[in-house]
Motif scaffolding. Sequence first.
Motif, PDB file in Angstrom:
ATOM      1  N   ASN A 146      67.292  87.920   2.816  1.00 34.94           N
ATOM      2  CA  ASN A 146      67.820  89.198   2.333  1.00 34.94           C
ATOM      3  C   ASN A 146      66.816  89.986   1.504  1.00 34.94           C
ATOM      4  OD1 ASN A 146      70.382  88.853   3.505  1.00 34.94           O
ATOM      5  ND2 ASN A 146      71.077  87.605   1.773  1.00 34.94           N
ATOM      6  N   LEU A 147      65.640  89.426   1.296  1.00 28.33           N
ATOM      7  CA  LEU A 147      64.605  90.131   0.557  1.00 28.33           C
ATOM      8  C   LEU A 147      64.161  91.353   1.355  1.00 28.33           C
ATOM      9  CD1 LEU A 147      62.729  89.910  -1.970  1.00 28.33           C
ATOM     10  CD2 LEU A 147      61.084  88.766  -0.487  1.00 28.33           C
ATOM     11  N   PRO A 148      64.151  92.541   0.753  1.00 26.70           N
ATOM     12  CA  PRO A 148      63.770  93.753   1.497  1.00 26.70           C
ATOM     13  C   PRO A 148      62.371  93.633   2.099  1.00 26.70           C
ATOM     14  CG  PRO A 148      64.715  94.330  -0.635  1.00 26.70           C
ATOM     15  CD  PRO A 148      64.522  92.844  -0.650  1.00 26.70           C
ATOM     16  N   ILE A 149      62.235  94.009   3.365  1.00 28.52           N
ATOM     17  CA  ILE A 149      60.939  94.001   4.048  1.00 28.52           C
ATOM     18  C   ILE A 149      60.646  95.406   4.540  1.00 28.52           C
ATOM     19  CG2 ILE A 149      59.579  93.085   5.958  1.00 28.52           C
ATOM     20  CD1 ILE A 149      61.273  90.567   5.856  1.00 28.52           C
ATOM     21  N   GLU A 150      59.613  96.005   4.009  1.00 26.34           N
ATOM     22  CA  GLU A 150      59.158  97.319   4.456  1.00 26.34           C
ATOM     23  C   GLU A 150      57.997  97.121   5.431  1.00 26.34           C
ATOM     24  OE1 GLU A 150      60.515 100.116   3.854  1.00 26.34           O
ATOM     25  OE2 GLU A 150      61.684  99.914   1.987  1.00 26.34           O
ATOM     26  N   HIS A 151      57.834  98.048   6.354  1.00 27.05           N
ATOM     27  CA  HIS A 151      56.780  97.881   7.348  1.00 27.05           C
ATOM     28  C   HIS A 151      56.244  99.244   7.785  1.00 27.05           C
ATOM     29  CE1 HIS A 151      60.746  97.984   9.296  1.00 27.05           C
ATOM     30  NE2 HIS A 151      60.148  98.673  10.256  1.00 27.05           N
ATOM     31  N   TYR A 152      54.917  99.339   7.856  1.00 30.98           N
ATOM     32  CA  TYR A 152      54.272 100.609   8.218  1.00 30.98           C
ATOM     33  C   TYR A 152      53.016 100.347   9.046  1.00 30.98           C
ATOM     34  CZ  TYR A 152      57.303 102.914   4.858  1.00 30.98           C
ATOM     35  OH  TYR A 152      58.409 103.385   4.188  1.00 30.98           O
ATOM     36  N   VAL A 153      52.667 101.347   9.837  1.00 36.18           N
ATOM     37  CA  VAL A 153      51.405 101.361  10.576  1.00 36.18           C
ATOM     38  C   VAL A 153      50.456 102.284   9.826  1.00 36.18           C
ATOM     39  CG1 VAL A 153      50.257 101.985  12.735  1.00 36.18           C
ATOM     40  CG2 VAL A 153      52.548 100.945  12.780  1.00 36.18           C
ATOM     41  N   VAL A 154      49.280 101.774   9.507  1.00 41.81           N
ATOM     42  CA  VAL A 154      48.300 102.553   8.743  1.00 41.81           C
ATOM     43  C   VAL A 154      47.143 102.952   9.664  1.00 41.81           C
ATOM     44  CG1 VAL A 154      46.803 102.624   6.718  1.00 41.81           C
ATOM     45  CG2 VAL A 154      48.879 101.222   6.685  1.00 41.81           C
ATOM     46  N   MET A 155      46.923 104.258   9.776  1.00 37.29           N
ATOM     47  CA  MET A 155      45.826 104.770  10.594  1.00 37.29           C
ATOM     48  C   MET A 155      44.569 104.814   9.732  1.00 37.29           C
ATOM     49  SD  MET A 155      47.686 105.050  13.206  1.00 37.29           S
ATOM     50  CE  MET A 155      46.446 105.697  14.323  1.00 37.29           C
ATOM     51  N   THR A 156      43.597 103.962  10.031  1.00 35.20           N
ATOM     52  CA  THR A 156      42.452 103.773   9.144  1.00 35.20           C
ATOM     53  C   THR A 156      41.239 104.632   9.496  1.00 35.20           C
ATOM     54  OG1 THR A 156      41.799 101.862  10.479  1.00 35.20           O
ATOM     55  CG2 THR A 156      43.128 101.435   8.514  1.00 35.20           C
ATOM     56  N   ASN A 157      41.288 105.341  10.601  1.00 32.03           N
ATOM     57  CA  ASN A 157      40.192 106.237  10.975  1.00 32.03           C
ATOM     58  C   ASN A 157      40.528 107.652  10.526  1.00 32.03           C
ATOM     59  OD1 ASN A 157      38.166 107.753  12.166  1.00 32.03           O
ATOM     60  ND2 ASN A 157      38.187 106.611  14.086  1.00 32.03           N
ATOM     61  N   SER A 158      39.805 108.143   9.519  1.00 32.79           N
ATOM     62  CA  SER A 158      40.120 109.464   8.950  1.00 32.79           C
ATOM     63  C   SER A 158      39.834 110.603   9.915  1.00 32.79           C
ATOM     64  CB  SER A 158      39.330 109.673   7.650  1.00 32.79           C
ATOM     65  OG  SER A 158      37.938 109.564   7.896  1.00 32.79           O
ATOM     66  N   ASN A 159      39.069 110.348  10.970  1.00 34.76           N
ATOM     67  CA  ASN A 159      38.750 111.401  11.947  1.00 34.76           C
ATOM     68  C   ASN A 159      39.775 111.515  13.066  1.00 34.76           C
ATOM     69  OD1 ASN A 159      36.277 112.104  10.670  1.00 34.76           O
ATOM     70  ND2 ASN A 159      35.290 110.326  11.613  1.00 34.76           N
ATOM     71  N   THR A 160      40.752 110.615  13.066  1.00 34.03           N
ATOM     72  CA  THR A 160      41.770 110.640  14.122  1.00 34.03           C
ATOM     73  C   THR A 160      42.812 111.707  13.834  1.00 34.03           C
ATOM     74  OG1 THR A 160      41.490 108.275  14.517  1.00 34.03           O
ATOM     75  CG2 THR A 160      43.511 109.280  15.337  1.00 34.03           C
ATOM     76  N   ARG A 161      43.120 112.515  14.827  1.00 36.18           N
ATOM     77  CA  ARG A 161      44.151 113.548  14.678  1.00 36.18           C
ATOM     78  C   ARG A 161      45.445 113.057  15.325  1.00 36.18           C
ATOM     79  NH1 ARG A 161      43.232 119.515  17.045  1.00 36.18           N
ATOM     80  NH2 ARG A 161      43.369 118.338  18.999  1.00 36.18           N
ATOM     81  N   LEU A 162      46.507 112.976  14.522  1.00 36.11           N
ATOM     82  CA  LEU A 162      47.789 112.472  14.992  1.00 36.11           C
ATOM     83  C   LEU A 162      48.688 113.618  15.442  1.00 36.11           C
ATOM     84  CD1 LEU A 162      48.515 109.904  12.133  1.00 36.11           C
ATOM     85  CD2 LEU A 162      47.120 109.603  14.180  1.00 36.11           C
ATOM     86  N   GLN A 163      49.350 113.411  16.560  1.00 42.79           N
ATOM     87  CA  GLN A 163      50.312 114.388  17.063  1.00 42.79           C
ATOM     88  C   GLN A 163      51.685 113.712  17.145  1.00 42.79           C
ATOM     89  OE1 GLN A 163      48.955 116.693  20.552  1.00 42.79           O
ATOM     90  NE2 GLN A 163      46.922 115.774  20.245  1.00 42.79           N
ATOM     91  N   ILE A 164      52.549 114.066  16.186  1.00 38.17           N
ATOM     92  CA  ILE A 164      53.891 113.500  16.136  1.00 38.17           C
ATOM     93  C   ILE A 164      54.883 114.653  16.021  1.00 38.17           C
ATOM     94  CG2 ILE A 164      55.474 111.946  14.926  1.00 38.17           C
ATOM     95  CD1 ILE A 164      53.079 110.493  13.794  1.00 38.17           C
ATOM     96  N   GLU A 165      55.739 114.785  16.998  1.00 35.02           N
ATOM     97  CA  GLU A 165      56.733 115.852  16.970  1.00 35.02           C
ATOM     98  C   GLU A 165      57.667 115.690  15.771  1.00 35.02           C
ATOM     99  OE1 GLU A 165      56.801 118.411  18.902  1.00 35.02           O
ATOM    100  OE2 GLU A 165      55.227 117.782  20.309  1.00 35.02           O
ATOM    101  N   SER A 166      58.154 116.825  15.241  1.00 40.01           N
ATOM    102  CA  SER A 166      59.036 116.788  14.068  1.00 40.01           C
ATOM    103  C   SER A 166      60.338 116.048  14.353  1.00 40.01           C
ATOM    104  CB  SER A 166      59.348 118.216  13.604  1.00 40.01           C
ATOM    105  OG  SER A 166      59.945 118.971  14.660  1.00 40.01           O
ATOM    106  N   THR A 167      60.732 116.020  15.617  1.00 40.35           N
ATOM    107  CA  THR A 167      61.967 115.314  15.981  1.00 40.35           C
ATOM    108  C   THR A 167      61.747 113.821  16.175  1.00 40.35           C
ATOM    109  OG1 THR A 167      61.541 115.840  18.318  1.00 40.35           O
ATOM    110  CG2 THR A 167      62.970 117.362  17.073  1.00 40.35           C
ATOM    111  N   ASN A 168      60.486 113.402  16.175  1.00 44.11           N
ATOM    112  CA  ASN A 168      60.142 112.003  16.421  1.00 44.11           C
ATOM    113  C   ASN A 168      60.134 111.232  15.105  1.00 44.11           C
ATOM    114  OD1 ASN A 168      59.098 109.540  17.152  1.00 44.11           O
ATOM    115  ND2 ASN A 168      57.215 110.328  18.075  1.00 44.11           N
ATOM    116  N   THR A 169      61.314 110.955  14.587  1.00 41.91           N
ATOM    117  CA  THR A 169      61.417 110.238  13.307  1.00 41.91           C
ATOM    118  C   THR A 169      60.979 108.777  13.435  1.00 41.91           C
ATOM    119  OG1 THR A 169      63.745 109.745  13.763  1.00 41.91           O
ATOM    120  CG2 THR A 169      63.263 111.727  12.465  1.00 41.91           C
TER     121      THR A 169
END
Length: 345
Positions: A146-169
């Motif tokens: 029951n311990l809370p587990i948070e999880h994320y993907v970290v983009m480590t290349n600062s030159n990468t341009r991400l395209q994520i639609e506003s509806t893509n939660t």
Amino acid sequence: MSSKTLTLYPSPHVLKLLALHHRLPTHHERYQLIQKKVNNELAGFHGEKRMLYPLSKFQSYCKILPNIRLNLHTHHFQMDFLIISPKFILILESKYYSDDLLFDDTVHQVIQQKGQETRVYDDPVLQVEEQAYQLSNWLDRFNLSNLPIEHYVVMTNSNTRLQIESTNTHHAQRVISLQRLPSLFRELIGKHENSLSVKEINLLADQISQNHKPYIPDILQVNKIDRSEINSGVFCMNCGSLGMRMIRRRWQCTECGCREKLAHEHALKDYYLLFGGEITNREFRSFTGLESGSTAKDMLIRSTDNRSGEKYRRKYYLNYNYRSVDFNYLIQLNKQIRSRALVRS
């Protein structure tokens, strides 16, 4: 391990790939495939190393565990970074993509556009979600599911341009930049209530570390390469060429003339990564090109702690620590070999 003392080493799998890459003849039919694997793994490792600075901003009582691989039932799951705080556990998946990226939550894929070339990757958010689920099940044995587990993907290349639609939660909420990591952690601290004491954090970190099972494959078998196809010899760490010779009790490079007393130790480490921890005097001489059996015996005695058998049947046992500076030479040698290839081309 606290963030202040966090050190990152290549995994055993990466070390074995590096040894295979510089020992495999360039004309071998699988050389390009091995080189591609090495490039991908080193890019990922570089991305993980870039996370060390933002992670150093986390509170000192947090435990940061890199490259943890745990067993659950009949399989294993691996996490790039596992952070244990008093309020939650945080799983971070490092991705060092380059160029433009489109995150598609319809088919759950990442689409990379590089000029006219398009590449498709698996969804890293689904990957880290699965890791969180597996970890929750693993923690159940300690009554901590029951311990809370948070999880994320970290983009480590600062030159990468991400395209994520506003509806893509699905992706917008779980994919973050490297720069965002410290502030995100502070937000998560404010979101959750205390669950673990400092003592409990340390105990849990110890349990996880003790159960860590690194992936240590037979790298030749996995890549379908025969032992006889591997280049023998001693590498020169000054110029990256292969074929040093023993001249007047020193290894001497036939190309740059560099002389080194302990150059054979890197060859022994290559042998360990590719063939395992047992070696005989004859195998050592065959692998290094050394002619003198007595010289080989002296070198093996100095480089090993244990041995068994008598005379010609004696075996020496190599033992190196994957998480140490023992294998730092591999990165340096990889750079030298690449430089030599560029000069020749």
